[in-house]
Design a protein around this motif. Structure first.
Motif, short mmCIF file in Angstrom:
data_model
loop_
_atom_site.label_atom_id
_atom_site.label_comp_id
_atom_site.label_asym_id
_atom_site.label_seq_id
_atom_site.Cartn_x
_atom_site.Cartn_y
_atom_site.Cartn_z
N ARG A 121 0.21 -10.05 2.15
CA ARG A 121 -1.11 -9.39 2.23
C ARG A 121 -1.07 -8.00 1.61
O ARG A 121 -2.00 -7.60 0.91
CB ARG A 121 -1.59 -9.34 3.68
N GLU A 178 -3.17 -6.66 -1.67
CA GLU A 178 -3.91 -5.40 -1.74
C GLU A 178 -3.45 -4.57 -2.93
O GLU A 178 -4.27 -3.99 -3.65
CB GLU A 178 -3.74 -4.60 -0.44
N ASP A 227 -4.93 -5.92 -6.08
CA ASP A 227 -6.33 -5.52 -6.26
C ASP A 227 -6.46 -4.08 -6.70
O ASP A 227 -7.34 -3.73 -7.48
CB ASP A 227 -7.13 -5.73 -4.97
N GLU A 228 -5.56 -3.23 -6.23
CA GLU A 228 -5.61 -1.80 -6.57
C GLU A 228 -5.03 -1.49 -7.95
O GLU A 228 -5.60 -0.71 -8.71
CB GLU A 228 -4.84 -0.99 -5.52
N HIS A 249 -11.92 -8.79 -5.60
CA HIS A 249 -10.45 -8.86 -5.55
C HIS A 249 -9.88 -9.20 -6.93
O HIS A 249 -9.35 -10.29 -7.13
CB HIS A 249 -10.00 -9.92 -4.54
#
Length: 189
Positions: free
Chosen positions: A13, A17, A20-21, A96
């Motif tokens: 997870r 993240e 996505d960043e 995302h």
């Protein structure tokens, strides 16, 4: 022993993240170790390698996307179902982008078998039940829809439509109208 609280799921997870960043290509075990302020070696009891981490993110993203698609398709048929699934993919990619990129990762046969990829194919086939297609045309149509959805989304995410009129939403709607018309009037071989 690894830091308390680190698990493969938590790392996956966090990797999602990070994708996505920073972009899916930036996801590595080293980058994740920096994020948790731990030594790289402490993560290897949870993930085997950066490739293993990327595969886990891809599996997560495929599952999330399949769940959203199933929810969107419930009770819909024909053009409504076509638009609903297309919009799920596009919206997920916008929310995302790193995870969406992960869905394009080429998986090993074992990982592919364990993935939600089959659910995506079944959802697309469910849409096509609203159109008068038989095999092999149904398979051709599944490939067409995947190519158009993902091709358009990839171009849009890369900024390909941001500097010209009409806006990309108008084009997206017209593309989906055209796909519906094509599926209703599928050409004979």
């Amino acid at each position: 022993m690894g830091r308390v609280g680190l698990t493969a799921e938590r790392l996956t997870r966090a990797g999602a993240e990070l994708a996505d960043e920073a972009g899916f290509e930036q996801v590595t075990v080293s980058a994740l170790a920096r994020r948790f302020d731990v030594k790289v070696a402490s993560l290897y009891s949870h993930v085997k390698s950066s490739q293993d981490l990327r595969t886990r993110i891809a599996l997560l993203a495929l599952e999330e996307l399949a769940d959203r698609g199933a929810d969107a398709l419930a009770g819909r048929a024909g053009k409504d179902a076509l638009i609903a699934l297309a919009d799920v993919y596009r919206d997920y990619a916008r929310q995302h982008p790193g995870r969406y990129a992960a869905t394009r990762l080429r998986l090993t046969p074992e990982a592919a078998a364990a993935s939600a990829g089959g659910r995506h194919a079944e959802m697309t086939r469910a849409i096509l039940r609203g159109y008068d297609l038989t095999e092999p045309d149904r398979t051709h149509a599944v490939r067409l829809l995947g190519s158009v959805f993902h091709g358009y989304i990839d171009l849009e995410l890369a900024g390909g439509f941001s500097h010209s009129a009409p806006d990309s939403q108008e084009s997206w709607s017209r593309v989906l109208d055209a796909l519906d018309a094509l599926l209703r009037n599928w050409p004979a071989p």
